[in-house]
Design a protein around this motif. Structure first.
Motif, mmCIF file in Angstrom:
data_model
loop_
_atom_site.group_PDB
_atom_site.id
_atom_site.type_symbol
_atom_site.label_atom_id
_atom_site.label_comp_id
_atom_site.label_asym_id
_atom_site.label_seq_id
_atom_site.Cartn_x
_atom_site.Cartn_y
_atom_site.Cartn_z
ATOM 1 N N ILE A 1 0.396 -3.482 -6.563
ATOM 2 C CA ILE A 1 0.502 -2.391 -5.597
ATOM 3 C C ILE A 1 -0.841 -1.709 -5.495
ATOM 4 C CG2 ILE A 1 1.507 -0.090 -5.240
ATOM 5 C CD1 ILE A 1 4.063 -1.040 -6.261
ATOM 6 N N GLN A 2 -1.184 -1.279 -4.272
ATOM 7 C CA GLN A 2 -2.390 -0.477 -4.088
ATOM 8 C C GLN A 2 -1.972 0.939 -3.783
ATOM 9 O OE1 GLN A 2 -5.044 -1.995 -1.205
ATOM 10 N NE2 GLN A 2 -4.859 -4.091 -1.926
ATOM 11 N N PHE A 3 -2.566 1.873 -4.484
ATOM 12 C CA PHE A 3 -2.241 3.269 -4.253
ATOM 13 C C PHE A 3 -3.473 3.940 -3.681
ATOM 14 C CE2 PHE A 3 -0.659 7.370 -4.588
ATOM 15 C CZ PHE A 3 -1.510 8.166 -5.337
ATOM 16 N N VAL A 4 -3.304 4.623 -2.536
ATOM 17 C CA VAL A 4 -4.426 5.305 -1.900
ATOM 18 C C VAL A 4 -4.262 6.799 -2.134
ATOM 19 C CG1 VAL A 4 -5.692 5.631 0.232
ATOM 20 C CG2 VAL A 4 -4.426 3.541 -0.130
ATOM 21 N N ARG A 5 -5.223 7.364 -2.839
ATOM 22 C CA ARG A 5 -5.149 8.801 -3.105
ATOM 23 C C ARG A 5 -5.656 9.551 -1.888
ATOM 24 N NH1 ARG A 5 -7.863 10.397 -8.656
ATOM 25 N NH2 ARG A 5 -9.716 10.286 -7.347
ATOM 26 N N ASN A 6 -5.426 10.861 -1.853
ATOM 27 C CA ASN A 6 -5.789 11.629 -0.668
ATOM 28 C C ASN A 6 -7.284 11.692 -0.406
ATOM 29 O OD1 ASN A 6 -3.308 12.206 0.324
ATOM 30 N ND2 ASN A 6 -3.074 14.120 -0.789
ATOM 31 N N ILE B 1 0.864 -1.190 0.000
ATOM 32 C CA ILE B 1 0.000 0.000 0.000
ATOM 33 C C ILE B 1 0.891 1.227 0.000
ATOM 34 C CG2 ILE B 1 -1.729 1.283 1.288
ATOM 35 C CD1 ILE B 1 -2.638 -1.323 2.481
ATOM 36 N N LYS B 2 0.572 2.180 -0.881
ATOM 37 C CA LYS B 2 1.276 3.446 -0.760
ATOM 38 C C LYS B 2 0.307 4.597 -0.916
ATOM 39 C CE LYS B 2 3.372 3.996 -5.273
ATOM 40 N NZ LYS B 2 4.679 4.025 -5.897
ATOM 41 N N TYR B 3 0.622 5.680 -0.243
ATOM 42 C CA TYR B 3 -0.247 6.840 -0.222
ATOM 43 C C TYR B 3 0.302 7.935 -1.118
ATOM 44 C CZ TYR B 3 -2.721 4.898 3.775
ATOM 45 O OH TYR B 3 -3.474 4.111 4.592
ATOM 46 N N ASP B 4 -0.468 9.010 -1.167
ATOM 47 C CA ASP B 4 -0.101 10.114 -2.035
ATOM 48 C C ASP B 4 0.723 11.164 -1.298
ATOM 49 O OD1 ASP B 4 -2.068 12.184 -4.318
ATOM 50 O OD2 ASP B 4 -0.046 11.364 -4.410
ATOM 51 N N ASP B 5 0.755 11.102 0.049
ATOM 52 C CA ASP B 5 1.498 12.117 0.783
ATOM 53 C C ASP B 5 1.997 11.512 2.092
ATOM 54 O OD1 ASP B 5 -1.132 13.957 2.550
ATOM 55 O OD2 ASP B 5 -0.823 11.821 2.198
#
Lengths: 122, 167
Positions: free
Chosen positions: B19-24, A77-81
């Motif tokens: 991959i998982q991407f979490v936006r704001n 899991i990766k975030y935007d900030d």
């Protein structure tokens, strides 16, 4: 991968907007903080007329990082900030609301109050 | 455990992959591999990228509406565990996926059959018109065994379905 001088957003309504990491709590040689680690930070930007002011030194727990978080089941899991939630010495959050999605990793670090306030838990 | 769909190419993501991407805004984008992830970072629209399912469905290359898709729809209501029901579902899953696969294959075959018919008529026309490139027409006329008999064959859709697919 939060290290000293890293700027983080604040994910709660405690009054601060931006933090700069100063130190990572834990092992003396620990270089980087991941999700769930506590950091010492200084408030760089704050909302006016609230309890927290600019250039105040506080503790915070990292809740979102741009660097991937790897789980044992292979999920990444990766975030935007990069973001943190301001806490007191005991580990209770200073604010009353949390913004954004929080991962289950905080449960291992015993931040259950933050998890209960979170709008979305991954 | 849940098998997710890749946001970019719509393939299934098995556990341990991607991959998982979490936006704001807390929207989660799941990718099956770095190819899809990199395309996403380049801000490419999957509806415009030819190899994705989104493009193929949008441009009619793949089947879009079918009753077999109803079985895979996500239902947000949790179901109480019922052993008989679960066993029935587990038995039905391979049957449904087989039916779905044959229907998708038929859709593509039907779409490509028009081209096959056109190619056959083209070839026949070329044979009749350009046979002089193979042998001079005067030579062909001398030897009766060499001349092609002129046959008029009406090519119908039903006929071409029975012939095996050319490679």
């Amino acid at each position: 991968m939060i290290q000293p001088q890293t700027m983080l957003n604040v994910a709660d309504n405690s009054g601060a907007r931006k933090l700069m990491c100063i130190r990572i709590i834990g092992a003396s040689n620990q270089r980087y903080a991941q999700i769930g680690n506590v950091i010492v930070a200084v408030i760089k930007e704050a909302v006016p007329n609230m309890s927290l002011e600019k250039s105040e030194v506080i503790r915070a727990v990292v809740v979102r990082t741009r660097k991937e978080l790897k789980r044992e089941d292979g999920m990444i899991i990766k975030y935007d900030d990069n973001a943190a939630v301001i806490i007191d010495q005991k580990g209770n959050p200073k604010g009353s609301r949390i913004f954004g999605a929080i991962t289950e990793e905080l449960r291992k670090f015993r931040f259950t109050k933050i998890l209960s306030l979170a709008p979305d838990v991954l | 455990m849940r098998l997710e769909k890749c946001w970019f190419c719509s393939s299934t993501i098995y556990p341990g992959h991607g991959i998982q991407f979490v936006r704001n805004d807390a929207k989660i984008f799941r990718f099956c591999r770095s190819k899809c992830h990199k395309n996403f970072k380049m801000k490419r629209n999957p509806r415009k990228v030819k190899w994705t399912k989104a493009y193929r469905r949008l441009h009619g290359k793949d089947m879009t509406q079918d009753s077999t898709f109803e079985f895979e729809r996500k239902r947000n209501r949790p179901q109480r565990y019922d052993r008989i029901n679960t066993e029935k579902v587990l038995q039905a899953i391979p049957k449904i996926s087989k039916v779905k696969a044959t229907r998708e294959k038929d859709h593509i075959t039907k779409r490509l059959s028009v081209g096959r018919v056109n190619r056959r008529t083209e070839d026949r026309r070329e044979l009749e018109q350009s046979i002089s490139l193979v042998k001079a027409p005067s030579v062909l006329k001398e030897d009766a065994t060499l001349t092609l008999p002129k046959q008029k064959v009406t090519v119908s859709y039903a006929q071409t379905e029975n012939t095996p697919m050319e490679e």
